[in-house]
Enzyme design. Structure first.
Site, PDB file in Angstrom:
ATOM      1  N   ALA A   1       0.811  -1.214   0.000  1.00 51.43           N
ATOM      2  CA  ALA A   1       0.000   0.000   0.000  1.00 51.43           C
ATOM      3  C   ALA A   1       0.847   1.269   0.000  1.00 51.43           C
ATOM      4  O   ALA A   1       0.358   2.344   0.294  1.00 51.43           O
ATOM      5  CB  ALA A   1      -0.912   0.000   1.217  1.00 51.43           C
TER       6      ALA A   1
ATOM      7  N   HIS B   1       9.404  -5.086   1.773  1.00 49.03           N
ATOM      8  CA  HIS B   1       8.888  -4.519   0.519  1.00 49.03           C
ATOM      9  C   HIS B   1       9.937  -4.733  -0.576  1.00 49.03           C
ATOM     10  O   HIS B   1      10.417  -3.796  -1.202  1.00 49.03           O
ATOM     11  CB  HIS B   1       8.514  -3.044   0.690  1.00 49.03           C
TER      12      HIS B   1
ATOM     13  N   HIS C   1       7.644  -7.375   8.487  1.00 49.11           N
ATOM     14  CA  HIS C   1       6.465  -8.230   8.244  1.00 49.11           C
ATOM     15  C   HIS C   1       6.757  -9.370   7.248  1.00 49.11           C
ATOM     16  O   HIS C   1       6.364  -9.328   6.096  1.00 49.11           O
ATOM     17  CB  HIS C   1       5.203  -7.449   7.879  1.00 49.11           C
TER      18      HIS C   1
ATOM     19  N   ASN D   1       4.750 -10.815   4.035  1.00 51.23           N
ATOM     20  CA  ASN D   1       3.996  -9.727   3.401  1.00 51.23           C
ATOM     21  C   ASN D   1       4.973  -8.759   2.753  1.00 51.23           C
ATOM     22  O   ASN D   1       5.960  -8.347   3.358  1.00 51.23           O
ATOM     23  CB  ASN D   1       3.143  -8.982   4.426  1.00 51.23           C
TER      24      ASN D   1
ATOM     25  N   ARG E   1      12.033 -23.776  -5.134  1.00 53.22           N
ATOM     26  CA  ARG E   1      13.280 -23.620  -5.899  1.00 53.22           C
ATOM     27  C   ARG E   1      13.837 -22.204  -5.795  1.00 53.22           C
ATOM     28  O   ARG E   1      15.017 -21.992  -6.066  1.00 53.22           O
ATOM     29  CB  ARG E   1      13.060 -23.982  -7.376  1.00 53.22           C
TER      30      ARG E   1
ATOM     31  N   GLY F   1      -4.524 -12.451  11.901  1.00 51.87           N
ATOM     32  CA  GLY F   1      -5.584 -13.255  11.297  1.00 51.87           C
ATOM     33  C   GLY F   1      -6.007 -12.760   9.925  1.00 51.87           C
ATOM     34  O   GLY F   1      -6.863 -13.367   9.288  1.00 51.87           O
TER      35      GLY F   1
ATOM     36  N   ASP G   1       1.698  -3.322  12.858  1.00 49.11           N
ATOM     37  CA  ASP G   1       1.640  -2.575  11.593  1.00 49.11           C
ATOM     38  C   ASP G   1       0.343  -1.768  11.528  1.00 49.11           C
ATOM     39  O   ASP G   1      -0.248  -1.583  10.455  1.00 49.11           O
ATOM     40  CB  ASP G   1       1.768  -3.507  10.380  1.00 49.11           C
TER      41      ASP G   1
ATOM     42  N   GLY H   1      -1.714  -1.914   5.779  1.00 48.70           N
ATOM     43  CA  GLY H   1      -1.518  -1.883   7.225  1.00 48.70           C
ATOM     44  C   GLY H   1      -2.650  -2.638   7.899  1.00 48.70           C
ATOM     45  O   GLY H   1      -3.477  -3.271   7.235  1.00 48.70           O
TER      46      GLY H   1
HETATM   47 ZN   LIG Z   1       4.160  -0.770   7.915  1.00 46.09          ZN
END
Ligand SMILES: [Zn+2]
Length: 392
Positions: A134, A189, A210, A213, A221, A243, A268, A319
């Site tokens: 995001a 990221h 994270h 994510n 591989r 969750g 986050d 987030g």
């Molecule tokens: Zn963040």
């Protein structure tokens, strides 16, 4: 000595049930098993006592944020999380124009000076547009030591963590500069391969932003950044165990691979944490929250493009709306042992942030930062430095 007794006290050595805690002003003086040595001031009635949570990745909460708004807004976001058990936290910034990042860092340094937050986390601007989640790709930059030094200077000694994508040109130099400056380098990221990620770890990166994510999925591989960050024992890994961001199997696998000393629970959280569904912002990006899940409304780099859950761009998870207390509750429900969850929510992040001699465990000599929880691990009372906080 103020005594709290009759609780289930979660210490690094295990759960004392029943157990007691003796306080001396802002510090824990003693912790023990069984009946209190003298009449207790507070009967805990069998409730759990966890160390105060240390959230090293949060952008806002309670309707305000660190990424925009006034200094009072930022203080309100910190107060919101404190009231929900995060007695220490970093203020996380998302990618933004450089001048704006510098100004935000300088403002938030004032909050770190007076102890409102424990420091700053820069989630950007050296990130991969391919794994932007995001974040606004327009303001992402190639890693540059001079830019890092400007941001580091703006934070006035309070920059604790920087998240970057190690496959970008110039990343190795920034990893080395940040490490020299005592700033924890987190991989995130990123579209890096496993090999590139291993090289970044060799250059000084020690933490995963994270895990799973905002990075390649773990393929057998090409295990990607996720595989490399799990594989290296010295790397601590954040998980957003709310969750929404991760399947419970992914949470349990990460916990098992990293062990209790290398897993870090984070919220986050963005401004919508603790707030009703509706429209919010995450930095420059518009976010809509439905059913407690925050998703990006549009992608300024690619307006009109259809997106969807699990992708960058519109529909990407933006987030969380969780508190760290909610993440703790979910992690326990997912099957992680309570002492391991306390380590991941408090002790390990405190160590990563260099705060282990002050907070992060229910141990004598550390700050009396604690969260009293009911049987369902909902916070019922929060104490920070020996003082009960209002609002729980
Ligand atoms: Zn963040």
């Amino acid at each position: 000595m103020l005594l709290l007794a009759g609780g289930r006290i979660v210490t690094p050595g295990g759960v004392l049930s029943p157990g007691w805690i003796g306080l001396a002003g802002p510090l824990i003086d003693a912790v023990g098993f069984g009946d209190a040595p003298e009449p207790a001031a507070v009967d805990l009635g069998g409730q759990w006592v966890l160390p105060g949570f240390v959230d090293m990745h949060a952008h806002g909460g309670g309707g305000t944020s660190f990424t925009e708004g006034t200094e009072d807004d930022a203080r309100a976001a910190a107060a919101f999380h404190r009231a929900h058990g995060s007695t220490s936290m970093l203020a996380s910034l998302v990618t933004a124009p450089l001048a704006e990042l510098e100004a935000r860092a300088a403002m938030l340094a004032g909050l770190a000076d007076d102890g409102t937050v424990a420091g700053l986390h820069l989630e950007g601007p050296f990130l991969s547009p391919a794994r932007r989640g995001a974040q606004n790709p327009r303001h992402m930059l190639a890693p540059d030591v001079a830019v890092f030094e400007r941001l580091h200077a703006a934070a006035q000694g309070h920059l604790r963590v920087i998240t970057l994508a190690p496959e970008l040109p110039g990343a190795a130099q920034v990893i080395e500069a940040a490490t020299r400056a005592g700033v924890t380098v987190a991989v995130g990221h990123t579209d890096a391969t496993a090999d590139v990620t291993l090289a970044a770890i060799d250059a000084g990166a020690t933490h995963a932003t994270h895990l799973f994510n905002g990075m390649r999925p773990l393929h057998h591989r090409e295990p990607g950044a996720a595989g490399a960050l799990l594989d290296r024992d010295g790397v601590t890994c954040e998980v957003i165990a709310d969750g929404v961001h991760l399947h419970d199997i992914a949470i349990r696998l990460a916990a098992r691979v990293k062990g209790s000393g290398r897993l870090v629970l984070v919220s986050d959280a963005m401004a919508a944490a603790g707030m009703p569904d509706g429209s919010y912002r995450l930095g420059s990006m518009r976010v809509t929250v439905a059913g407690g899940v925050a998703r990006l409304l549009e992608d300024p780099a690619d307006p009109g493009r259809a997106g969807g859950p699990g992708q960058a761009g519109p529909g990407a998870i933006a987030g969380s709306t969780a508190t760290l207390a909610g993440v703790v509750r979910h992690a326990i429900a997912a099957g992680l042992p309570v002492p391991d969850v306390a380590a991941a929510a408090s002790t390990t992040p405190a160590r990563v942030l260099g705060l282990a001699d002050r907070t992060g465990a229910l141990s004598p000599g550390l700050a009396a930062d604690l969260v009293v929880c009911d049987d369902d691990f909902r916070p019922r009372a929060v104490m920070r430095q020996g003082e009960w906080l209002p609002g729980t």
